[in-house]
Each structure stands twice: as C-alpha cells, then as structure tokens.
Design a protein around this motif. Sequence first.
Motif, mmCIF file in Angstrom:
data_model
loop_
_atom_site.group_PDB
_atom_site.id
_atom_site.type_symbol
_atom_site.label_atom_id
_atom_site.label_comp_id
_atom_site.label_asym_id
_atom_site.label_seq_id
_atom_site.Cartn_x
_atom_site.Cartn_y
_atom_site.Cartn_z
ATOM 1 N N GLY A 40 23.595 29.047 -54.000
ATOM 2 C CA GLY A 40 23.446 28.003 -55.078
ATOM 3 C C GLY A 40 22.854 28.639 -56.279
ATOM 4 N N PHE A 41 21.969 29.607 -56.353
ATOM 5 C CA PHE A 41 21.594 30.615 -57.314
ATOM 6 C C PHE A 41 21.260 29.681 -58.512
ATOM 7 C CE2 PHE A 41 22.583 34.355 -59.862
ATOM 8 C CZ PHE A 41 21.982 35.437 -58.761
ATOM 9 N N GLY A 42 20.087 28.844 -58.175
ATOM 10 C CA GLY A 42 19.409 28.225 -59.382
ATOM 11 C C GLY A 42 20.067 26.835 -59.628
ATOM 12 N N ALA A 43 21.332 26.610 -59.370
ATOM 13 C CA ALA A 43 21.842 25.339 -59.579
ATOM 14 C C ALA A 43 21.467 24.128 -58.943
ATOM 15 C CB ALA A 43 23.590 25.655 -59.291
ATOM 16 N N PRO A 44 21.200 24.311 -57.365
ATOM 17 C CA PRO A 44 20.616 23.334 -56.704
ATOM 18 C C PRO A 44 19.349 22.369 -57.258
ATOM 19 C CG PRO A 44 21.022 25.141 -55.134
ATOM 20 C CD PRO A 44 21.339 25.578 -56.711
ATOM 21 N N GLN A 45 18.386 23.346 -57.954
ATOM 22 C CA GLN A 45 17.428 22.833 -58.651
ATOM 23 C C GLN A 45 17.787 21.680 -59.979
ATOM 24 O OE1 GLN A 45 17.920 26.019 -57.870
ATOM 25 N NE2 GLN A 45 15.895 27.352 -57.673
ATOM 26 N N THR A 46 18.668 22.351 -60.747
ATOM 27 C CA THR A 46 18.753 21.477 -61.812
ATOM 28 C C THR A 46 19.702 20.527 -61.666
ATOM 29 O OG1 THR A 46 20.913 23.406 -62.382
ATOM 30 C CG2 THR A 46 18.439 23.403 -63.485
ATOM 31 N N PHE A 47 20.733 20.472 -60.377
ATOM 32 C CA PHE A 47 21.758 19.450 -60.368
ATOM 33 C C PHE A 47 20.713 18.392 -59.737
ATOM 34 C CE2 PHE A 47 25.687 22.256 -60.283
ATOM 35 C CZ PHE A 47 26.266 21.261 -61.240
ATOM 36 N N PHE A 48 19.850 18.710 -58.940
ATOM 37 C CA PHE A 48 18.751 17.803 -58.250
ATOM 38 C C PHE A 48 18.074 16.903 -59.361
ATOM 39 C CE2 PHE A 48 14.339 17.098 -57.300
ATOM 40 C CZ PHE A 48 14.367 15.749 -56.529
#
Lengths: 714, 270
Positions: free
Chosen positions: A339-347
Amino acid sequence: MEKISQSVVKKDHSPKMGGRSVYVADYNTAKNGDGILTGKILHSKVARARIRGVEVPTLPDGYYYVDAKDIPGDNNVNIVLDDMPVYCRDTVEYIGEAIGMVVGPDSKKVDRILSEIKVNYEELEPVLDLRTAKEAFFNYEYGHGDMDKAFAEADHVYEEEFETGYQEQTYLETQGMMAEPEEGGSMYVHGSMQCIYYVHGAVKRVLNCEPEGVHIFQDVTGGGFGGKEAFPSILATEVAVAAKKANAPVRCVFDRREDMEYTSKRHPSICRIRAAVKDGKVTALDCDVTFNAGAYSTLSAVVLQRGIIAAPGVYNVPNIHVTGRALKTNTSPCGAYRGFGAPQTFFAIEMMMDHIAQDLGVESLAFKEAHLAKQNDPTSTCGKYHFPVPVQDMINEVDKVCDYRKKKAEYSKPQTGRYRRGIGMSMIFHGAGFTGSGERDIIKAVTRLHKYADGRVEILASNGEIGQGVRTTFCKIVANELNLPLEKVFYDHPDTARVPDSGPTVASRSLMTVGELLRRASIKLREIWKDGEEQEVEERYRQPDFMIPFSLEKFEGDAYPTYAWAVNAIEVEVDTLTGVTKVLGAYGNFDVGTPMDYNIVMGQMEGGFLQGIGYSSIEKMDYDDKGRIRNNSFSDYLIPTTKDVPNMQCMLHVEKFPDGPYGAKGAGELPLVGVPGAYLEAVEQALGGCKKHKLNHVPFTAEDTLKELMKEAE
Amino acid sequence: MVRYTPVTLEEALRIRAEQDVVPYAGGTDLMVENRKGVTYLFLNRVSELQQISEDDTYVRIGSGVTFTQALKSPLVPDLMKEAVSHIAAPAIRNAGTFGGNLGNGSAKADSVLIEYVTDAKLRIASAAKERTVDVDAFYKGRKQLDLESDELIAEILIPKEGLDDYYYQKIGGRNALAISRVSFAGILNKEDGKIKRIAAAFGAVADTVLRYKEIEKMLIGKTAAEAGELKEAFIQKYADTMVLTRGRVSAEYRKSVCCNLLRDFLDQMI
Ligand SMILES: Cc1cc2nc3c(=O)[nH]c(=O)nc-3n(C[C@H](O)[C@H](O)[C@H](O)COP(=O)(O)OP(=O)(O)OC[C@H]3O[C@@H](n4cnc5c(N)ncnc54)[C@H](O)[C@@H]3O)c2cc1C
C-alpha cells in the motif's frame, strides 16, 4: 473466464509444500563446501547516543568483531538518499541500530561474546513524538485551483485529524542474508529479498567494487509484503563487510524479536484535512500529511509521494492543496508495506467524506458517489484518468452482494442492547507501477527470453517470487504467447550475474510492467523462432505515449499510467460489554484488470483484505518513552486468522488496461489499501454515528471501543 | 539426554520422587518455554491419567486428558466444554491437557477458571501419599503452586450438581490462538425462588484466577427482587475489591469488562 486467467498449479507449489525449498537459513555449507560463520548484530540499546567506545573482549581464534572501520567503501547504504550507515557512525539514532557484528563458527559463543561487549553510550535526548518532531527528511507540496476563494465562499468548513499506527509485515520467514567470498575476489550475497538489484547497488557501493565484483541471488523467500524491499540492502551490506573481513562465508538470520523490533514497518501517520463545502459538495481539500520516517530516510521519500498523491481520494474536487512531510524520530526506520503510504491517506479522506456527509445529514455513500472522479477527469496531480473509472459499477456490485444500502439505513436507526451493528464502505485506487516517471527514468526495465536448443524457454528477469506467484504468471504469459506447454517455460530465482535488471519486486509492478515486456519479448521470439537453435531476445521498457509526463519538482502530471480500483464493505457487530468487534462480513470488489491466474489473484485479494482488517483493528504496535517497541513477538502482536473473518467475499471487476499483458494491472497492494476506512466507518455507525462518537484513528481496538462507550456513560 | 517414559502412575511417581524431573504432559507450554538442561518425565503413556469417569458427586478428569478428548466426552459438563472449545486451535487442543493447564500456573488458563467457579478439587499424588486440595488453595500466587517436587496432579474433581445454569465469556485478542485477556464464568442456582448458590470467577486479570466467596454471600438466600435491589452494591463491591494487573490491555479496561460481564450475568440469571 479467459484462458490466461484459468488457474494452474504454481511452479513453486511442490517444492514448498514438500519442504524441499531451500531458504537462506537452511544451507549447511557455503557454495564451495566451507562451513558458514554465524553473524549476530550488536544492536544499540538506546534511542540516541554518541558512542564513546566499544569494549570487545579478547576474541578466540576464528571469531571477529566487525564495525564501520572494516568497510572498504563508504559507510552508506544505497537506498534513496543513502543516509543510513551500514554500521553506525559516531552516534546511534534508534534502538536496534547496528553498531557492529560478531562473527564466528559457534553461534552460542557468538552470543556469549555479544553479551560481553560493553558499549559506552553518551546518551542524548531522543526525538520520539511525531507531533513535536521537526527535522523533515522530505517536504512536498502540490495543488491546483483557488483555495482561498473556495474557503471564502464555503457554506461549511470542516477540519479534522486522523491518525494511524505502525503495521508490521509479519512475513513467516524473518530477514536473513549470507555473503560468500568467491575465488577471484568477488562477493556472492544471497538471502531473503524482493529486489536483487537494489541489494547489488548497495553492496557494490559498500565494498567499493565494480558491478562484476559482487553478485546477488534471491533465495526462496518466505514473504515480503514490502518488508524485504529496503531492509535486505542493509543486512546484505552488513554481512558482506563481515565476510570480507573474515574472508569466509557469513550468515545472519534475525530472530523474530529482532525482526519485529528493528526492521522496517508501515509509517505511522497524522493527516489533517480541511474541507470547504458549498451547496452540498466539497469544493476544496487542504490535506497536511505527516509520516513518522524513523531515524533514517530509507524509502520514506517514495512512500510519502504515493501517500500524498492519494490524499484527495477517488474524488474529483476542483481545488486541492496537499503538503507532506516525512519526519525524523529516533525509532526504527519505516519502510515499504503493501500500500506504500496510501492506506494512511485513503483512511483519512474516506473518514472525512463520511463525517462531512453525516454532518450534512446525507447518506455517506450517496455523498461519496456524487464526488467520484470519472474517465478524463483530472487526477490530484493534474494528470488524467485516461481509462474508464469503474467505481460506481463496483459499488453497485458490492451493494448487490451484501445489501449495503439497506443495511446502512437500518443500522442508522437508534440501537440499544448489548450487540450493535454497523456497515461501512470505502473506495480507493492503487496507482499501478512506480510513481511518476520512475519506470522511464530510474528503473528502465530490461528482460530477456533465452530459448534452449531443446525448445525450453527461460525467462531472465530480476523479479522475485515472494509468494505472489510471479514464477508462475510470468511463465503463463510466455507460454501463452509462444503456444508452449507451461512445463517448457521456466523462471528460476534470479541472480544478478545471469539476469538483466527488470526492476524491483515492488509497487504491484511486476506483472503489469515486466509481464508486458515478457509478452512483447515472446512475440519477438515467436517471429524468429527456429527449432533446434539456441536463441535469445530482449525487450526494454517504453513509457506509454498517452502519459502526461510527471514532474516531481512541480508534482504535476500522470503519477501513474493507470489505476487498479477497489471497493470494500465491512459489516460489524460491536459487543458493548467487552468492546470486541466481530466482523460479520467483509466484501471486496477488486479491479486488477485481467487476472493472470484466478487463484493467485484471489489469494492476494483475500490475504490483503485480511491484513487490512488486522491493520484496522487488532494490530497494535507502539514504542514506549524510551523509544523501545515492546510487542515484539507473535503473542504480543496479534494478526487476524480466518476465524476472525469467516465471511469474506472477494470478487473481481475487470477493467482492462491496454498496456498491461492481456489487460492486467497491479494487484498485490490493492486489497489492503482501503480497508481501514470501511472498517472504522462500520464501527462508528455501530456506536451511533459520528455525532455521538467521532472516530479517527486505527487500529481501533476493543479497548478503544470500550473507552468511547464509557464516555457515553459519563 | 536422559528422559523418562513411564507407563504406570506408580512408576511415574517413583521417578518423580527419586529424580529431579519436570513433568511433561502435552508439552504445549513446555515446548514454547524450551528450558535448557532439564530432564523430562513424559506422562503421555500413563493411561491411568487419561481417564474421564464419574462417581456420585464428581466428574473426574484425569490430568492427562486432552482438551479434544474432553470435548468428545458425554461426562464433561457443558460449561467446561464451552471454555475448552475456545482454547487455541485444534492442534493445541489435541495435545494440551488439563494437568498441564493447571501445572503451568497461569491465571489465564481457561479450564482452571471453570475449576474455580465450580469449586473443583484436585487429587494430588506422590509415591508416599495422596491428598485432595481445593483448586483455589492449590494456587498460592503467580506461578506458585501447592505442589511438592515429588508430587503429580492426578485428577480434577468437578462437582456434578448445579452446573447447568452458567454464564461464560472469554475475551482474547482474536478468535483463535488467543490467550485470554479477560475471562469470566458464573454459576447461579435458585431453589424455591431464592438464590441457593452463586459463583463468579474472573480469569486473566490478576496473578491467579479471582473469586470472592465473601462477596458472593451477599446474594445467597435472596429472592430475585431482593437480589435486584442489591445488584449495584454487589457489583460495586467487586469493583472496589478487585486489584487487577495490566498486561496486553490496561487494568482499567479489564475492570470495566469484568463489571460489565458480572452485571450481564446477574441480569440474565437472577
Ligand atoms: C499457541 C498456543 C495457544 C494457547 N492457547 C491457550 C488458550 O487459549 N487457553 C489456555 O488456557 N491455554 C492456552 N495455551 C497454553 C497451553 O496449551 C495450556 O496451558 C495447556 O493446557 C498445557 O497443557 P500441556 O499438557 O501441553 O502442558 P505441558 O506443556 O506438558 O506442561 C505445562 C506445565 O504443567 C506441568 N505439568 C504437566 N502435567 C503435570 C502433572 N500431571 N502434574 C504436575 N505438573 C504437571 C509441567 O511440568 C509444566 O510446567 C496455549 C499454548 C499455545 C502454545
């Protein structure tokens, strides 16, 4: 189902199931028959200190102490900025940092020597709190539109902060690496890894030798999930320096505690979002993203890039401003994880959209649907969604399977009683391949096919099998194009001495990018095929013509050629007496383009989905006020099992990508990315919605739930 | 490496008396501990310890009975079966034993919680003598057992009467392969409209399983209406008395869950 999607037995199935696969820990001797020395790392016990001295006891014959002084080249591990040392310089920057290594034939003696070494630390004040950390390794900013105007004209302005924690990859095989000096002076390094050429670059720099002076082989690797993208470069340089000094084969295999405490994990994050809303629509998003990079920058630059590109989500909002910082703290360097950084911002954006909808009194799914980006809309970085965006159809398919809209309405009525239910949905993309122009400018992938006289075809590429199936899917592509039986095509574990650099095994890129090169190479080979002759063809990466070039300076253009899409719905039941959340159903709809093998893709989807549920709920890891991670074992850091999500339904929605092999896109990371948003929305609904309980962090544990409920009681 | 594999209890007890040995039943705790330099007394061939039987008063579970075996037995009470069914996963239940669960000395042992709430007794044997001890007396503190170096746990004696009216809940970190973070078991029997017996035990929250017979007395002999009146005071008494430790979850969390479950137990059973 298309023929290429039909499942086959994986090429590595039989050796793995039969226990015949050789992992790095399994070798009894080195390649030349020599005994292998055990190397163990002297880890820093404090988060930040100047090293005044290291007192090493007199060593028995055949035992060595290795540190920075033994490095032939320079003391930097090549990753992105190369700021991480192989062995510490005059300071240590996190608990676990390698000060040196003890090497010798008997591992018990090595342990004893290690325990007798005295490190003289002059302790310095560590930086541990992400909120007060100041040193930014990376600082990005981008945006478009007129933010001031949008906020000035807004009917409502919302502001909220979201937080996410660590996540540990928990691959079954811990990090392990072995270095063997070869006749003629070259160094052979092999072990558990995702990226042979990354390791090659790192070892070459540290040993100060020509590219031919070292070669790297990927042993059978027991899982990576991103955790074996950068860390193996570090461990490889450490064992290579030790092997050089001892002039003998050295192997270092981490135990589980070392691995959990000291190797890279998912970046903890804080995302602050300000949103302007006018006439019921979000007109502007201002996102400020902070990642906890740990003590050295390692992969944080690229993780942060992917994270901030995803900050506005799958929505088309006319005015956008995004800032992102990766801050230094005196903790283990964070790195790649599915996910490489994206799970955080999508959350963050998924929760934000849901909270705005609830505040406006509109149904959250309908609110999100009204903002969905469509084909030809601009992306967050002023690129373009060149291909159809299937999210609306995917939402409808999920709704059909789990009755989402009906349940959402039903659960929003006031609930009483011990058990309360909620359901949530998130929608995300995963930019397929490297971010920006990385494929064109940095990776420049090359692959070859070698045909033997007997008609067998060998694939020469550098992508590693880490359980995701590339040894099988690559072969399927080539066999299909050459019309050969699958047995005639093979892909062995790569060695940099034999294979060209087709790039690292990361970013869900192998199948889409390298797979397409192999397909094109196969066509070339087919056209020149001569029975009974040995032949070889080569294929190089070409960026698709349609792309709007990406500029990293301006943060503008097509960050990715195309996107894989996911829509997840999660239905939960919260036990208000214990805080325990039961997942009643987890429904995932994934567009990875054409699946190259149905079973392999479904394995990825189910596994990633479950990992995402763990990330959202029970996988809690933190460090204490000394910077030490205490939950460093499988009894303290729990990951979910199938019994936690017995009802998981994954389905595939196929939106083909013309430049991927047979329409395939990236698959590996997609299923994890969107899970936290769906999960927490569901829990929040069960607790009565955001006006009663505004939830904004993951993991959200049973204890967190009970705390929320106790607020109610007070 | 010396190891002993007796086939009779007598032989096992003799070795236990003469040698410095660690009893080894299913090994599911001992394998993880991986102690160095010890000699094991393997009990898995002692069939006398692997029987489940009953007499007029007790269901008697041999210390070598595995959890899987108990789950299949018509003699083992449902309350015990429910607790045992949540232990770990099939592989551990196939090997793990009742004796080992006791011998490990942990307050998180799921079968031991049931032994506390049912007033079970343990038959402890040595070559020289035999004795019976109440389970709560057997636990002297964290990892401290009333067990001499020549003794073995032979049998668990669970009183048969009144076990049908029970309440049980285990909270682990996940649904399988999870050690209890809080566990609760309660029994409440009524006779002629009055509470004849009440027992409430809490596992995994302190050094030993907790049970407060003094507090229980508050409700004995009370009608449903009277007990309802006393309910909040009763729960408060527990809240004031229980001193809980923190572990993978905070002590506060544990206390609220204990009180919540106690209240739910009373609400359902009174
Ligand atoms: C992955 C995993 C999950 C687990 N989950 C749970 C769980 O959910 N709930 C739970 O309660 N436990 C759990 N356990 C712990 C363990 O399985 C139990 O405690 C089990 O009952 C131990 O029994 P055993 O026969 O394997 O004991 P052993 O390992 O053989 O022995 C345990 C201890 O008891 C002593 N002992 C054994 N027999 C006797 C005897 N007859 N007399 C005197 N001393 C004796 C031994 O010397 C040792 O100290 C788990 C363990 C693992 C590895």
